[in-house]
Motif scaffolding. Sequence first.
Motif, PDB file in Angstrom:
ATOM      1  N   THR A  27       0.750  -1.374  -0.061  1.00 39.94           N
ATOM      2  CA  THR A  27       0.042   0.025  -0.131  1.00 39.94           C
ATOM      3  C   THR A  27       0.769   1.316  -0.079  1.00 39.94           C
ATOM      4  O   THR A  27       0.327   2.075  -0.646  1.00 39.94           O
ATOM      5  CB  THR A  27      -1.136   0.144   1.312  1.00 39.94           C
ATOM      6  N   SER A  28       1.928   1.304   0.646  1.00 36.91           N
ATOM      7  CA  SER A  28       2.799   2.449   0.689  1.00 36.91           C
ATOM      8  C   SER A  28       3.885   2.554  -0.501  1.00 36.91           C
ATOM      9  O   SER A  28       4.115   1.507  -1.325  1.00 36.91           O
ATOM     10  CB  SER A  28       3.731   2.420   1.886  1.00 36.91           C
ATOM     11  N   TYR A  29       4.158   3.624  -0.682  1.00 32.46           N
ATOM     12  CA  TYR A  29       4.901   3.772  -1.998  1.00 32.46           C
ATOM     13  C   TYR A  29       6.544   3.077  -2.001  1.00 32.46           C
ATOM     14  O   TYR A  29       6.692   2.327  -2.952  1.00 32.46           O
ATOM     15  CB  TYR A  29       5.598   5.402  -1.956  1.00 32.46           C
ATOM     16  N   SER A  30       6.830   2.972  -0.616  1.00 35.55           N
ATOM     17  CA  SER A  30       8.244   2.177  -0.503  1.00 35.55           C
ATOM     18  C   SER A  30       7.886   0.832  -1.027  1.00 35.55           C
ATOM     19  O   SER A  30       8.870   0.001  -1.495  1.00 35.55           O
ATOM     20  CB  SER A  30       9.090   2.428   0.599  1.00 35.55           C
ATOM     21  N   GLU A  31       6.728   0.239  -0.409  1.00 40.58           N
ATOM     22  CA  GLU A  31       6.548  -1.104  -0.559  1.00 40.58           C
ATOM     23  C   GLU A  31       6.361  -1.507  -2.025  1.00 40.58           C
ATOM     24  O   GLU A  31       6.962  -2.544  -2.379  1.00 40.58           O
ATOM     25  CB  GLU A  31       5.479  -1.552   0.428  1.00 40.58           C
ATOM     26  N   ILE A  32       5.548  -0.613  -2.943  1.00 39.00           N
ATOM     27  CA  ILE A  32       5.299  -0.872  -4.207  1.00 39.00           C
ATOM     28  C   ILE A  32       6.704  -0.859  -4.820  1.00 39.00           C
ATOM     29  O   ILE A  32       6.883  -1.633  -5.577  1.00 39.00           O
ATOM     30  CB  ILE A  32       4.311   0.155  -4.828  1.00 39.00           C
ATOM     31  N   VAL A  33       7.479   0.047  -4.743  1.00 40.60           N
ATOM     32  CA  VAL A  33       8.804   0.086  -5.177  1.00 40.60           C
ATOM     33  C   VAL A  33       9.615  -0.891  -5.019  1.00 40.60           C
ATOM     34  O   VAL A  33      10.263  -1.446  -6.073  1.00 40.60           O
ATOM     35  CB  VAL A  33       9.494   1.472  -4.904  1.00 40.60           C
ATOM     36  N   GLU A  34       9.736  -1.450  -3.930  1.00 38.56           N
ATOM     37  CA  GLU A  34      10.542  -2.659  -3.595  1.00 38.56           C
ATOM     38  C   GLU A  34       9.850  -3.714  -4.184  1.00 38.56           C
ATOM     39  O   GLU A  34      10.866  -4.611  -4.659  1.00 38.56           O
ATOM     40  CB  GLU A  34      10.477  -2.730  -2.065  1.00 38.56           C
ATOM     41  N   GLN A  35       8.761  -4.061  -4.185  1.00 38.24           N
ATOM     42  CA  GLN A  35       8.158  -5.198  -4.775  1.00 38.24           C
ATOM     43  C   GLN A  35       8.314  -5.175  -6.366  1.00 38.24           C
ATOM     44  O   GLN A  35       8.722  -6.200  -6.851  1.00 38.24           O
ATOM     45  CB  GLN A  35       6.752  -5.263  -4.573  1.00 38.24           C
ATOM     46  N   ALA A  36       8.204  -4.070  -6.924  1.00 37.28           N
ATOM     47  CA  ALA A  36       8.281  -3.876  -8.341  1.00 37.28           C
ATOM     48  C   ALA A  36       9.733  -4.157  -8.715  1.00 37.28           C
ATOM     49  O   ALA A  36      10.206  -4.974  -9.667  1.00 37.28           O
ATOM     50  CB  ALA A  36       8.022  -2.448  -8.794  1.00 37.28           C
ATOM     51  N   LYS A  37      11.136  -3.574  -7.939  1.00 31.64           N
ATOM     52  CA  LYS A  37      12.267  -3.706  -8.287  1.00 31.64           C
ATOM     53  C   LYS A  37      12.602  -5.375  -8.069  1.00 31.64           C
ATOM     54  O   LYS A  37      13.265  -5.846  -8.818  1.00 31.64           O
ATOM     55  CB  LYS A  37      13.111  -3.193  -7.349  1.00 31.64           C
ATOM     56  N   ALA A  38      11.980  -5.921  -7.002  1.00 29.87           N
ATOM     57  CA  ALA A  38      12.375  -7.363  -6.873  1.00 29.87           C
ATOM     58  C   ALA A  38      11.867  -8.339  -7.939  1.00 29.87           C
ATOM     59  O   ALA A  38      12.428  -9.275  -8.352  1.00 29.87           O
ATOM     60  CB  ALA A  38      11.700  -7.647  -5.329  1.00 29.87           C
ATOM     61  N   LEU A  39      10.616  -7.807  -8.192  1.00 29.01           N
ATOM     62  CA  LEU A  39       9.865  -8.726  -9.362  1.00 29.01           C
ATOM     63  C   LEU A  39      10.660  -8.570 -11.044  1.00 29.01           C
ATOM     64  O   LEU A  39      10.885  -9.625 -11.398  1.00 29.01           O
ATOM     65  CB  LEU A  39       8.698  -8.485  -9.499  1.00 29.01           C
ATOM     66  N   HIS A  40      10.909  -7.324 -10.762  1.00 25.95           N
ATOM     67  CA  HIS A  40      11.772  -7.018 -12.287  1.00 25.95           C
ATOM     68  C   HIS A  40      13.040  -7.614 -12.284  1.00 25.95           C
ATOM     69  O   HIS A  40      13.524  -8.096 -13.273  1.00 25.95           O
ATOM     70  CB  HIS A  40      11.836  -5.509 -12.377  1.00 25.95           C
ATOM     71  N   ALA A  41      13.803  -7.489 -10.957  1.00 27.00           N
ATOM     72  CA  ALA A  41      14.962  -8.257 -10.936  1.00 27.00           C
ATOM     73  C   ALA A  41      14.983  -9.914 -11.210  1.00 27.00           C
ATOM     74  O   ALA A  41      15.760 -10.268 -11.984  1.00 27.00           O
ATOM     75  CB  ALA A  41      15.830  -8.219  -9.568  1.00 27.00           C
ATOM     76  N   ASP A  42      13.897 -10.517 -10.868  1.00 25.73           N
ATOM     77  CA  ASP A  42      13.666 -11.714 -11.030  1.00 25.73           C
ATOM     78  C   ASP A  42      13.456 -12.133 -12.632  1.00 25.73           C
ATOM     79  O   ASP A  42      13.891 -13.110 -13.060  1.00 25.73           O
ATOM     80  CB  ASP A  42      12.562 -12.415 -10.345  1.00 25.73           C
ATOM     81  N   ALA A  43      12.689 -11.000 -13.337  1.00 28.47           N
ATOM     82  CA  ALA A  43      12.477 -11.267 -14.559  1.00 28.47           C
ATOM     83  C   ALA A  43      13.560 -11.070 -15.348  1.00 28.47           C
ATOM     84  O   ALA A  43      13.830 -11.680 -16.526  1.00 28.47           O
ATOM     85  CB  ALA A  43      11.305 -10.275 -15.061  1.00 28.47           C
ATOM     86  N   VAL A  44      14.262 -10.049 -15.082  1.00 27.80           N
ATOM     87  CA  VAL A  44      15.829  -9.979 -15.956  1.00 27.80           C
ATOM     88  C   VAL A  44      16.467 -11.063 -15.793  1.00 27.80           C
ATOM     89  O   VAL A  44      17.219 -11.420 -16.818  1.00 27.80           O
ATOM     90  CB  VAL A  44      16.497  -8.704 -15.193  1.00 27.80           C
ATOM     91  N   LYS A  45      16.533 -11.689 -14.628  1.00 27.70           N
ATOM     92  CA  LYS A  45      17.546 -13.057 -14.650  1.00 27.70           C
ATOM     93  C   LYS A  45      17.048 -14.090 -15.537  1.00 27.70           C
ATOM     94  O   LYS A  45      18.120 -14.666 -16.156  1.00 27.70           O
ATOM     95  CB  LYS A  45      17.437 -13.794 -13.186  1.00 27.70           C
ATOM     96  N   THR A  46      15.972 -14.302 -15.928  1.00 25.71           N
ATOM     97  CA  THR A  46      15.549 -15.311 -17.051  1.00 25.71           C
ATOM     98  C   THR A  46      15.175 -14.547 -18.424  1.00 25.71           C
ATOM     99  O   THR A  46      14.864 -15.259 -19.082  1.00 25.71           O
ATOM    100  CB  THR A  46      14.034 -15.780 -16.530  1.00 25.71           C
ATOM    101  N   GLY A  47      15.471 -13.368 -18.668  1.00 29.24           N
ATOM    102  CA  GLY A  47      15.331 -12.359 -19.923  1.00 29.24           C
ATOM    103  C   GLY A  47      13.912 -12.022 -20.324  1.00 29.24           C
ATOM    104  O   GLY A  47      13.619 -11.732 -21.465  1.00 29.24           O
ATOM    105  N   TYR A  48      12.793 -12.204 -19.295  1.00 34.55           N
ATOM    106  CA  TYR A  48      11.565 -11.749 -19.750  1.00 34.55           C
ATOM    107  C   TYR A  48      11.438 -10.222 -19.305  1.00 34.55           C
ATOM    108  O   TYR A  48      10.962  -9.745 -18.250  1.00 34.55           O
ATOM    109  CB  TYR A  48      10.593 -12.399 -19.074  1.00 34.55           C
TER     110      TYR A  48
END
Length: 109
Positions: A27-48
């Motif tokens: 719900t908070s800005y920092s939580e949203i940014v953290e989750q987006a960065k984590a998910l994106h980093a996971d996607a980068v590892k696999t090339g998606y």
Amino acid sequence: MKKLLISTTLLAAVALTGCNTNQTKPTSYSEIVEQAKALHADAVKTGYVWKQKKMKLSYVEDYLAQAEKAKSKGDEASALKAAKEALKIAKAEIAQREDAIGLKATWEK
């Protein structure tokens, strides 16, 4: 007896569905940014990664940059909107990766 079995099955299905959707949403800005960065980093590892050829940054990174820029200007609403868009795209990258598991071309056996 048959009606009891059917109603019990439906009740169990509804209960399980409810448990799956009760995940904590950021719900908070920092939580949203953290989750987006984590998910994106996971996607980068696999090339998606969702990105066009001429773009310097991916869509997620671009929206996160927009969010940081808006936050530094003091515009909380725009920052939160851009962060939510980044999270939405990061989730879509992961969903695309998950959908592609086991996917084969039609000519493959």
